[in-house]
Design a protein around this motif. Sequence first.
Motif, PDB file in Angstrom:
ATOM      1  N   VAL A   6      -1.913  -0.493  -6.627  1.00  0.00           N
ATOM      2  CA  VAL A   6      -1.108  -1.861  -6.629  1.00  0.00           C
ATOM      3  C   VAL A   6      -1.891  -2.973  -7.576  1.00  0.00           C
ATOM      4  O   VAL A   6      -3.215  -3.046  -7.664  1.00  0.00           O
ATOM      5  CB  VAL A   6      -1.262  -2.444  -5.130  1.00  0.00           C
ATOM      6  CG1 VAL A   6      -0.525  -3.861  -5.103  1.00  0.00           C
ATOM      7  CG2 VAL A   6      -0.976  -1.449  -3.967  1.00  0.00           C
ATOM      8  N   LEU A  54       2.412   0.191  -7.767  1.00  0.00           N
ATOM      9  CA  LEU A  54       3.258  -0.746  -7.283  1.00  0.00           C
ATOM     10  C   LEU A  54       2.702  -2.064  -8.278  1.00  0.00           C
ATOM     11  O   LEU A  54       1.541  -2.342  -8.406  1.00  0.00           O
ATOM     12  CB  LEU A  54       2.999  -1.297  -5.893  1.00  0.00           C
ATOM     13  CG  LEU A  54       2.776  -0.206  -4.818  1.00  0.00           C
ATOM     14  CD1 LEU A  54       2.793  -0.292  -3.730  1.00  0.00           C
ATOM     15  CD2 LEU A  54       4.178   0.770  -5.008  1.00  0.00           C
ATOM     16  N   ILE A 147       6.810   2.530   1.906  1.00  0.00           N
ATOM     17  CA  ILE A 147       6.610   3.073   0.651  1.00  0.00           C
ATOM     18  C   ILE A 147       5.419   4.098   1.027  1.00  0.00           C
ATOM     19  O   ILE A 147       5.438   5.443   0.656  1.00  0.00           O
ATOM     20  CB  ILE A 147       5.592   2.200  -0.253  1.00  0.00           C
ATOM     21  CG1 ILE A 147       6.633   1.197  -1.029  1.00  0.00           C
ATOM     22  CG2 ILE A 147       4.939   2.929  -1.185  1.00  0.00           C
ATOM     23  CD1 ILE A 147       6.111  -0.011  -1.648  1.00  0.00           C
TER      24      ILE A 147
END
Length: 153
Positions: A6, A54, A147
């Motif tokens: 992320v 992400l 996700i």
Amino acid sequence: MAKVFVVYDTKYGNTKLVAEKIVEGIGEVEGIETAISDVEETDPKKAADYDAILIGSPTHFGGPVRGINKFIDKLGKLDLKAKWVAVFDTYIKEDFEKAVKKMEKRINEKVPRLKLIVPGLSIKVGDMKGPIVDGELPKCKEFGIKIARQLKT
Ligand SMILES: Cc1cc2nc3c(=O)[nH]c(=O)nc-3n(C[C@H](O)[C@H](O)[C@H](O)COP(=O)(O)O)c2cc1C
């Protein structure tokens, strides 16, 4: 074990908080490893080694911030292990363009190997510096859970 990276940019901390909540959501599903980092401290080569990336940005002038665009462009020049991507943003103006749409378009053009796991998430902040509007944070956690489940199928 699937691995998720992320990466976010933030000016006032709100997009960072969104990223952290997403990671929290992913953590609720067993068997997924996560890493989280500010784009300014992220080597795209490291992110490229994860299964999913992400990417989050505050909305500035109807799009993502420059550092995020640069990050996407750099991913496009790498030999990626990653196959999956999802994006998120923070915004104030309801009826205005948000960063997610432009990030998805740029990824599609510059990093066509990456496929969207889920549609982008936009999180509303009350004012320039935040805070995040009530009821928005649970959406971040849900996004993470969704996700993680997708990655396990
Ligand atoms: C230079 C600048 C431009 C901005 N432009 C927009 C915009 O076009 N649309 C919008 O909804 N919010 C806009 N905002 C508000 C940001 O979306 C808001 O500051 C951000 O979501 C807060 O996230 P952060 O704490 O991660 O920086 C702008 C903010 C700044 C500083």
